[in-house]
Design a protein around this motif. Sequence first.
Motif: not given
Length: 284
Positions: A104-107, A155-161
């Motif tokens: 959810a943190v902007p890139a 760190w950014s995309y583990v939660g998305y997957n």
Amino acid sequence: MGLGFVAPFLSVFALVFVAPIAYSGYLSLYRTRLIGGTTFVGVQNYADVFGDTHFWSALARVALFLLVQVPIMLVLALAVALAVDSGRLYGAGVFRLSIFLPYAVPAVVAVLMWGFLYGPQFGLVAGLNRTYGWSIPNPLGPDLVLASIGNVVTWSYVGYNMLIFFSALRVVPLALYEAAAVDGASPWRVIWHVKLPAIRGSLVIATIFSIIGSFQLFNEPAILRPLAMNAITTDYTPNLYAYFLSFSGQQYNYAATVAIVMGAFTMVIAYLVQLRGMRGMGDR
């Protein structure tokens, strides 16, 4: 009447997706020179791209990034999803939310935050080195910057997957678990023979998304470039190369050609992965 309902979507789709691709294809067939102006060159730009060492070095770099970072990220996401789905994890809801929050943190914010932590002169690494007399290697140096970028993306995309895998696990029929329990299957056998085959479609989708994201790598190197000094060059990734060709070199036609080639290359790789994954599901 059906066309009337989908007309708004088709209009926006044609405007923001089809038209830019068509215009890029048009640009790739021309070349603008100081003397002679814009002339039609056919496929000459494409021939130049395939002979461009800068393009191939950038492509090799993102291919290495894909081969290392994507498996690590997907394995971590799958492990977290399996842990949350097991029902044995204390505070599973809070844990799931904490893993998803980085997505959810902007890139741009995420990269700037990690860039500050990586900073060898002002960040966390520099503070640790000064305080304790350590010699932690510079994360933004030429040897480690690609791994540092991979850490930010992971760190950014583990939660998305993780959310994709967890959603798929929640719809696995309970009858499969009951049958496994009757057969005396251990938790590891349930994971290997029940859960993973049941969510194979989600694994394929997450892999395709990750492949596309790797070939489109741009935000992280572009934002970290001022902090990384000479470690991130203008041809560090294909997208970064196309960006600097266009906005710094005014080579719009060649930049469009690079973009078209990368789009086609990404499409072919994603299609092959999807074909292989779905074929495996059909065999089962």
